[in-house]
Design a protein around this motif. Structure first.
Motif, PDB file in Angstrom:
ATOM      1  N   THR A 164      75.712  20.577  58.984  1.00 46.24           N
ATOM      2  CA  THR A 164      74.543  21.399  58.628  1.00 46.24           C
ATOM      3  C   THR A 164      73.788  20.811  57.440  1.00 46.24           C
ATOM      4  O   THR A 164      72.554  20.921  57.371  1.00 46.24           O
ATOM      5  CB  THR A 164      74.982  22.838  58.326  1.00 46.24           C
ATOM      6  OG1 THR A 164      76.054  22.836  57.365  1.00 46.24           O
ATOM      7  CG2 THR A 164      75.453  23.531  59.594  1.00 46.24           C
ATOM      8  N   ASN A 165      74.480  20.178  56.509  1.00 44.25           N
ATOM      9  CA  ASN A 165      73.769  19.508  55.414  1.00 44.25           C
ATOM     10  C   ASN A 165      72.895  18.377  55.948  1.00 44.25           C
ATOM     11  O   ASN A 165      71.748  18.191  55.513  1.00 44.25           O
ATOM     12  CB  ASN A 165      74.764  18.949  54.397  1.00 44.25           C
ATOM     13  CG  ASN A 165      75.295  20.004  53.445  1.00 44.25           C
ATOM     14  OD1 ASN A 165      74.679  21.038  53.245  1.00 44.25           O
ATOM     15  ND2 ASN A 165      76.453  19.742  52.865  1.00 44.25           N
ATOM     16  N   LEU A 166      73.427  17.607  56.890  1.00 47.81           N
ATOM     17  CA  LEU A 166      72.667  16.486  57.440  1.00 47.81           C
ATOM     18  C   LEU A 166      71.442  16.964  58.215  1.00 47.81           C
ATOM     19  O   LEU A 166      70.363  16.361  58.116  1.00 47.81           O
ATOM     20  CB  LEU A 166      73.566  15.632  58.329  1.00 47.81           C
ATOM     21  CG  LEU A 166      74.672  14.850  57.613  1.00 47.81           C
ATOM     22  CD1 LEU A 166      75.534  14.089  58.621  1.00 47.81           C
ATOM     23  CD2 LEU A 166      74.079  13.890  56.590  1.00 47.81           C
ATOM     24  N   THR A 167      71.581  18.028  58.994  1.00 47.72           N
ATOM     25  CA  THR A 167      70.413  18.548  59.715  1.00 47.72           C
ATOM     26  C   THR A 167      69.352  19.052  58.742  1.00 47.72           C
ATOM     27  O   THR A 167      68.152  18.878  58.977  1.00 47.72           O
ATOM     28  CB  THR A 167      70.820  19.674  60.681  1.00 47.72           C
ATOM     29  OG1 THR A 167      71.481  20.722  59.964  1.00 47.72           O
ATOM     30  CG2 THR A 167      71.742  19.155  61.773  1.00 47.72           C
ATOM     31  N   ASN A 168      69.770  19.645  57.635  1.00 50.45           N
ATOM     32  CA  ASN A 168      68.803  20.108  56.642  1.00 50.45           C
ATOM     33  C   ASN A 168      68.112  18.941  55.949  1.00 50.45           C
ATOM     34  O   ASN A 168      66.909  18.997  55.671  1.00 50.45           O
ATOM     35  CB  ASN A 168      69.500  20.991  55.600  1.00 50.45           C
ATOM     36  CG  ASN A 168      69.769  22.391  56.109  1.00 50.45           C
ATOM     37  OD1 ASN A 168      69.111  22.863  57.033  1.00 50.45           O
ATOM     38  ND2 ASN A 168      70.748  23.057  55.531  1.00 50.45           N
ATOM     39  N   ILE A 169      68.863  17.891  55.650  1.00 52.22           N
ATOM     40  CA  ILE A 169      68.253  16.715  55.015  1.00 52.22           C
ATOM     41  C   ILE A 169      67.150  16.141  55.904  1.00 52.22           C
ATOM     42  O   ILE A 169      66.031  15.871  55.454  1.00 52.22           O
ATOM     43  CB  ILE A 169      69.317  15.637  54.736  1.00 52.22           C
ATOM     44  CG1 ILE A 169      70.280  16.094  53.638  1.00 52.22           C
ATOM     45  CG2 ILE A 169      68.650  14.323  54.319  1.00 52.22           C
ATOM     46  CD1 ILE A 169      71.471  15.173  53.461  1.00 52.22           C
ATOM     47  N   ILE A 170      67.450  15.977  57.182  1.00 52.26           N
ATOM     48  CA  ILE A 170      66.468  15.401  58.108  1.00 52.26           C
ATOM     49  C   ILE A 170      65.260  16.321  58.253  1.00 52.26           C
ATOM     50  O   ILE A 170      64.100  15.882  58.193  1.00 52.26           O
ATOM     51  CB  ILE A 170      67.121  15.149  59.482  1.00 52.26           C
ATOM     52  CG1 ILE A 170      68.241  14.094  59.347  1.00 52.26           C
ATOM     53  CG2 ILE A 170      66.085  14.690  60.501  1.00 52.26           C
ATOM     54  CD1 ILE A 170      69.074  13.935  60.602  1.00 52.26           C
TER      55      ILE A 170
ATOM     56  N   ALA B 123      70.440  19.906  50.127  1.00 50.05           N
ATOM     57  CA  ALA B 123      71.298  19.345  51.172  1.00 50.05           C
ATOM     58  C   ALA B 123      71.955  18.032  50.758  1.00 50.05           C
ATOM     59  O   ALA B 123      73.170  17.868  50.918  1.00 50.05           O
ATOM     60  CB  ALA B 123      70.487  19.142  52.458  1.00 50.05           C
ATOM     61  N   ALA B 124      71.183  17.103  50.206  1.00 53.63           N
ATOM     62  CA  ALA B 124      71.755  15.795  49.862  1.00 53.63           C
ATOM     63  C   ALA B 124      72.735  15.890  48.705  1.00 53.63           C
ATOM     64  O   ALA B 124      73.834  15.321  48.747  1.00 53.63           O
ATOM     65  CB  ALA B 124      70.632  14.808  49.537  1.00 53.63           C
ATOM     66  N   VAL B 125      72.360  16.613  47.658  1.00 55.68           N
ATOM     67  CA  VAL B 125      73.251  16.749  46.496  1.00 55.68           C
ATOM     68  C   VAL B 125      74.551  17.470  46.856  1.00 55.68           C
ATOM     69  O   VAL B 125      75.643  16.985  46.520  1.00 55.68           O
ATOM     70  CB  VAL B 125      72.525  17.445  45.330  1.00 55.68           C
ATOM     71  CG1 VAL B 125      73.504  17.794  44.209  1.00 55.68           C
ATOM     72  CG2 VAL B 125      71.405  16.562  44.789  1.00 55.68           C
ATOM     73  N   PRO B 126      74.503  18.646  47.526  1.00 57.56           N
ATOM     74  CA  PRO B 126      75.778  19.288  47.879  1.00 57.56           C
ATOM     75  C   PRO B 126      76.648  18.455  48.812  1.00 57.56           C
ATOM     76  O   PRO B 126      77.871  18.506  48.726  1.00 57.56           O
ATOM     77  CB  PRO B 126      75.348  20.607  48.534  1.00 57.56           C
ATOM     78  CG  PRO B 126      73.930  20.445  48.904  1.00 57.56           C
ATOM     79  CD  PRO B 126      73.366  19.497  47.884  1.00 57.56           C
ATOM     80  N   GLN B 127      76.030  17.665  49.697  1.00 58.77           N
ATOM     81  CA  GLN B 127      76.818  16.820  50.576  1.00 58.77           C
ATOM     82  C   GLN B 127      77.519  15.719  49.786  1.00 58.77           C
ATOM     83  O   GLN B 127      78.683  15.381  50.053  1.00 58.77           O
ATOM     84  CB  GLN B 127      75.935  16.205  51.665  1.00 58.77           C
ATOM     85  CG  GLN B 127      76.677  15.335  52.653  1.00 58.77           C
ATOM     86  CD  GLN B 127      77.824  16.051  53.327  1.00 58.77           C
ATOM     87  OE1 GLN B 127      77.708  17.231  53.671  1.00 58.77           O
ATOM     88  NE2 GLN B 127      78.945  15.374  53.523  1.00 58.77           N
ATOM     89  N   ALA B 128      76.835  15.177  48.807  1.00 61.11           N
ATOM     90  CA  ALA B 128      77.458  14.158  47.961  1.00 61.11           C
ATOM     91  C   ALA B 128      78.636  14.743  47.193  1.00 61.11           C
ATOM     92  O   ALA B 128      79.703  14.111  47.078  1.00 61.11           O
ATOM     93  CB  ALA B 128      76.423  13.580  47.000  1.00 61.11           C
ATOM     94  N   LEU B 129      78.480  15.974  46.677  1.00 66.01           N
ATOM     95  CA  LEU B 129      79.576  16.622  45.959  1.00 66.01           C
ATOM     96  C   LEU B 129      80.756  16.887  46.879  1.00 66.01           C
ATOM     97  O   LEU B 129      81.918  16.691  46.496  1.00 66.01           O
ATOM     98  CB  LEU B 129      79.087  17.939  45.347  1.00 66.01           C
ATOM     99  CG  LEU B 129      78.057  17.829  44.214  1.00 66.01           C
ATOM    100  CD1 LEU B 129      77.581  19.214  43.810  1.00 66.01           C
ATOM    101  CD2 LEU B 129      78.655  17.101  43.016  1.00 66.01           C
ATOM    102  N   LEU B 130      80.470  17.348  48.095  1.00 69.97           N
ATOM    103  CA  LEU B 130      81.548  17.622  49.049  1.00 69.97           C
ATOM    104  C   LEU B 130      82.304  16.349  49.396  1.00 69.97           C
ATOM    105  O   LEU B 130      83.544  16.351  49.473  1.00 69.97           O
ATOM    106  CB  LEU B 130      80.965  18.250  50.318  1.00 69.97           C
ATOM    107  CG  LEU B 130      81.958  18.573  51.434  1.00 69.97           C
ATOM    108  CD1 LEU B 130      82.886  19.703  51.017  1.00 69.97           C
ATOM    109  CD2 LEU B 130      81.221  18.941  52.724  1.00 69.97           C
ATOM    110  N   SER B 131      81.602  15.270  49.601  1.00 71.19           N
ATOM    111  CA  SER B 131      82.235  14.019  50.022  1.00 71.19           C
ATOM    112  C   SER B 131      83.022  13.356  48.903  1.00 71.19           C
ATOM    113  O   SER B 131      84.089  12.773  49.141  1.00 71.19           O
ATOM    114  CB  SER B 131      81.167  13.045  50.541  1.00 71.19           C
ATOM    115  OG  SER B 131      80.477  13.580  51.646  1.00 71.19           O
ATOM    116  N   LEU B 132      82.521  13.471  47.683  1.00 75.37           N
ATOM    117  CA  LEU B 132      83.100  12.711  46.574  1.00 75.37           C
ATOM    118  C   LEU B 132      84.105  13.509  45.740  1.00 75.37           C
ATOM    119  O   LEU B 132      84.998  12.903  45.124  1.00 75.37           O
ATOM    120  CB  LEU B 132      81.988  12.199  45.653  1.00 75.37           C
ATOM    121  CG  LEU B 132      80.962  11.256  46.287  1.00 75.37           C
ATOM    122  CD1 LEU B 132      79.864  10.926  45.297  1.00 75.37           C
ATOM    123  CD2 LEU B 132      81.636   9.976  46.779  1.00 75.37           C
ATOM    124  N   ALA B 133      83.961  14.847  45.712  1.00 73.21           N
ATOM    125  CA  ALA B 133      84.751  15.623  44.750  1.00 73.21           C
ATOM    126  C   ALA B 133      85.755  16.577  45.364  1.00 73.21           C
ATOM    127  O   ALA B 133      86.660  17.049  44.668  1.00 73.21           O
ATOM    128  CB  ALA B 133      83.802  16.404  43.824  1.00 73.21           C
TER     129      ALA B 133
END
Length: 507
Positions: free
Chosen positions: A380-386, A482-492
């Motif tokens: 859902t983050n990726l669909t929002n980014i696009i 979308a991009a910032v929360p996805q980065a946090l989810l992936s990295l932290a």
């Protein structure tokens, strides 16, 4: 889409909807004549409201494939009687429905009146709207924290009434003085504060009193789909008013807002009390008033678990592209950049509402059951980014409307639906009260909304002043929401931190 809505069959509504709604009339701008025939009379509006009322009031409340174990205590007995769950779910759905109708009832009228009060200055209009949203968010922090703490001691029921009362006062204020920028601004602020408190904070607290784990996530998503019905009905009412009133008659929609506040108050009275006296905290007014500190929600970071700190932060960033945060920018973009008329704006809002109903009732719950917590949130983050990157990339209606399907799985807070039950479980593990923690989480989202509206409004105004393309504002929204929360989810966030709250192990 309606043909696949088998969940409507038990209440006998599927066939009736199929017989009344023409999809082309709702979604295609080339079928305006058919659409006008459908909504051309007041009796058709009454029929639509009646159908929505029936859907909300009689919607199935079963688990629909959920685990069912989340609502049981350690002995295996249901922690809340089924009839109380049913009445609560129905009452919260109705309350949210009327609250959203109240918000969408004045979208165009409010934009027109504020623009007129600002002398037609679009940059000033954007700043005023942004500042009103920011003020509502800041003042709402104190109301949410004090009210949430008091509800843990006094119960939830009385606090459901504050939103409807605010709607009544806000409608009367503008109806009697539609040319006053102060009246328009305070009406917007008043609704923003108390509708959020009685709806989001108290509704969420009541749901958390009765549901847990995956059942809570699915119920919240299904209740959220009712918001789509409100989005559909509000513009119909406003469109009929604007078409039948002469220029300057936009204030009539505020009279309907005041009336709607009375109806919503009657509905809120039917919501059952979910916090029994045995579970209530001791009333301490001094402590409750101390909780009005604008930084009280920071206890999530000082006393909360590590998982709570991370997941709450991700959810807060995701809320920066909620509909209420983006609606004012969208109205300006549609009217001033895409140059679409009132009917097209109304049709777009209604189409978005209808699709949100279907997505919230079927698509999002299905994705949540089939995907892991991390997989659903990432998707859902990726669909929002696009979607947000494309939405304002050019001043073309086809692009703006064409990205709508990409937004449906994760827009309006749906992207955080899988994280919600884990966040709630971590709040309990941290020793926070349900009402209190609901207020804190709402305040975190309110702060994010304050920052978001200020950033979007002032960035748009800056672009207009400096001659830059203002559509980049949507790209900024996609980055923050979308991009910032996805980065946090992936990295932290590690796998163990996503294994609670009813989520399957190994997520």
């Amino acid at each position: 889409i309606l043909a696949q809505a088998t969940w409507l069959k038990p209440i006998g509504l599927q066939k009736g909807l199929l017989g009344q709604f023409e999809p082309c009339a709702w979604f295609s701008l080339a079928h305006q004549r058919a659409y006008r025939r459908f909504v051309g009379g007041w009796w058709r509006l009454v029929a639509l409201v009646g159908a929505c009322w029936s859907l909300v009031a009689m919607a199935p409340i079963g688990d629909n494939g959920g685990s069912g174990a989340a609502a049981r205590n350690q002995s295996g007995e249901s922690s809340t009687p089924p009839e109380v769950k049913a009445k609560l779910f129905r009452g919260v759905c109705l309350s949210w429905f009327f609250a959203v109708v109240a918000h969408t009832l004045n979208l165009q009228s409010e934009a027109i009146l504020i623009r007129n009060a600002c002398g037609g200055d679009l940059a000033k209009t954007a700043r005023v709207v942004s500042n009103c949203n920011a003020l509502a968010g800041i003042l709402g922090i104190a109301v949410n924290q004090v009210g949430g703490r008091l509800s843990d001691s006094l119960g939830r029921s009385a606090f459901y009434q504050l939103g409807p009362i605010a709607q009544l006062l806000a409608g009367a204020m503008v109806f009697t003085n539609p040319g006053s920028l102060a009246a328009l601004a305070w009406s917007k602020v008043l609704r923003g504060i108390f509708t959020t408190f009685s709806g989001t904070v108290m509704g969420s607290a009541g749901m958390r009193d009765c549901f847990e784990g995956q059942e809570l996530g699915i119920k919240t998503t299904k209740a959220g789909s009712i918001i789509g019905l409100g989005i559909m009905v509000g513009p119909v009412i406003e469109g009929l008013i604007l078409r039948r009133m002469k220029a300057g008659g936009e204030r009539a929609s505020y009279a309907i807002l005041a009336l709607l506040g009375v109806v919503n108050a009657a509905v809120s009275l039917q919501i059952p009390e979910t916090l029994g006296k045995a579970k209530r905290a001791t009333l301490d007014l001094a402590v409750a008033l101390k909780s009005a500190s604008p930084f009280g929600f920071l206890r999530i970071y000082s006393r909360g678990t590590t998982a709570l700190k991370k997941l709450a932060t991700i959810s807060v960033f995701q809320s920066m592209i909620d509909g209420k945060t983006m609606s004012d920018l969208t109205q300006i973009w549609l009217r001033e950049h895409l140059k679409v008329n009132l009917e097209v704006i109304r049709n777009f809002v209604m189409s978005f509402g209808f699709l949100s109903v279907v997505a919230g009732a079927k698509l999002t719950p299905a994705l949540m059951r089939r995907m892991s917590v991390r997989g659903f949130t990432t998707f859902t983050n990726l669909t929002n980014i696009i979607a947000f990157s494309l939405r304002g990339s050019m001043e073309r209606s086809a692009v703006f409307f064409g990205v709508l399907p990409l937004m449906l799985p994760g827009v309006n807070g749906a992207s955080s639906a899988a994280l919600g039950p884990i966040v709630n479980a971590e709040c309990v593990a941290s020793g926070f009260g349900v009402g209190e923690s609901s207020a804190w989480l709402s305040n975190l989202r309110a702060m994010a909304g304050v920052l978001a509206t200020l950033i979007y409004g002032h960035f748009y105004a800056w672009c207009k002043r400096r001659g830059f393309y203002p559509g980049h504002t949507y790209a900024i929204a996609g980055l923050l929401g979308a991009a910032v929360p996805q980065a946090l989810l992936s990295l932290a966030v590690g796998p163990a931190e996503l294994a609670g709250g009813g989520a399957p192990a190994g997520t």
